[in-house]
Write a protein that holds these residues in place. Sequence first.
Motif, mmCIF file in Angstrom:
data_model
loop_
_atom_site.group_PDB
_atom_site.id
_atom_site.type_symbol
_atom_site.label_atom_id
_atom_site.label_comp_id
_atom_site.label_asym_id
_atom_site.label_seq_id
_atom_site.Cartn_x
_atom_site.Cartn_y
_atom_site.Cartn_z
ATOM 1 N N ASN A 20 -26.901 3.350 -36.459
ATOM 2 C CA ASN A 20 -26.794 3.162 -38.064
ATOM 3 C C ASN A 20 -25.528 3.527 -38.428
ATOM 4 O OD1 ASN A 20 -28.471 3.296 -40.000
ATOM 5 N ND2 ASN A 20 -27.548 5.381 -40.566
ATOM 6 N N TYR A 21 -23.993 2.590 -37.928
ATOM 7 C CA TYR A 21 -22.647 2.637 -38.277
ATOM 8 C C TYR A 21 -22.521 1.309 -38.027
ATOM 9 C CZ TYR A 21 -18.630 3.270 -40.159
ATOM 10 O OH TYR A 21 -16.774 3.244 -40.885
ATOM 11 N N GLU A 57 -23.509 7.455 -43.882
ATOM 12 C CA GLU A 57 -24.450 6.753 -43.332
ATOM 13 C C GLU A 57 -25.029 8.267 -42.996
ATOM 14 O OE1 GLU A 57 -21.453 3.168 -44.144
ATOM 15 O OE2 GLU A 57 -21.452 5.909 -43.941
ATOM 16 N N GLN A 58 -26.350 8.076 -42.077
ATOM 17 C CA GLN A 58 -26.777 8.776 -41.011
ATOM 18 C C GLN A 58 -26.585 7.955 -40.189
ATOM 19 O OE1 GLN A 58 -28.175 12.096 -42.109
ATOM 20 N NE2 GLN A 58 -27.224 11.197 -44.109
#
Length: 369
Positions: A343-344, A49-50
Amino acid sequence: MLSIFGVLTFFIVENYKFDAFKNRLPYSIYFSTVKYFKKPNIKLKEVKEQVYTEEDNLHIILVVGESVRADHLSLNGYDRITNPLLSKQDNLVSFANVYTPYTFTAQSLPHILTDKSINKKEKKQTVTSLYSVLNKASFSTEWIGNQTLEKSYRDIIYSNKKKVIIDKFHSFLSFKKEKDLALLRYFSANDSFKGNKLTSLHMIGSHWYYNSRVDSSFYRFNPVISSKYLGSLKKEELINSYDNTIVYLDYFLNELIERLKISSKKTLLIYVSDHGETLGEDGKWLHAQEHNASKNPAMLVWYSDNFKSNYPLKINHLISKKNDSISTDFLFHSILDIGALENYKFKKIKAFLINDYLSSGFLENNIKA
């Protein structure tokens, strides 16, 4: 017949006291060789993930202790003054009700430093290192340790951007093992770094042989032990020497906090021991054996004034939960929450600094019952 008796004795004693023979000659030669070539029992997942964060100027210091049980801290009501310095510190919260089912480092650390849960029903083929996630969010990550890395958690430590192992050629069995204050020679509290940072310090702590962990100037309780042979020692001597290691821990953490006070960063210190220690309960001593006395590790949190002013609601919530029971699963999720990672996906329900915290009840169900 004698050889059969010897083999049976080996397995009976090993089952009763983990590694009773495996760390001794001639068994240690064989088992060390097998251990060296055995593949790690943990597989790390790549973070694809980014991950990012809007946080800045955040410095989290994670101190991983060794063999420190919560009920031997005077901060938690112990009737001996083992925390004379920390008891005078502001912004310090002690959590007395932390639970882990794992009573030795090789098993406990992989659960503390990854998203691997102590819940045996939650089976993961691969786990994610805390440091791998933070690295993706551009955190600086560094590990400064006073224990030789074991294969069970070595790859997790290697996922830090920077690694320093002090006194790597002396094991915990050595009388010449470096004292933990040496860790602070490699620790910098200055705020010259940009962005965010997680610094981890891994102590030798209160690991047996207790007298090897402290200088004689920390002998607050006497008489102390004079031999490594447990059978020749009095219970009072053993507990005195163990409690002296807690006095040393008090000095170590207080010294670290005083250094952190000079930083202008938003600073948070989390101390958690990997497990506790059995001190004569049911005739058992040390750890790496099944006993509830080893399953209630000490945990402390200290925060800077700057951290408090930026996150007043988090601090209020933290203080309100100090008597709740939690498991060591909290660490992975809490640090990601503190870092405000986006984003995680992580389990915010296990993070003790957020407002939808739910008490796990692990301690009541596994120790106090």
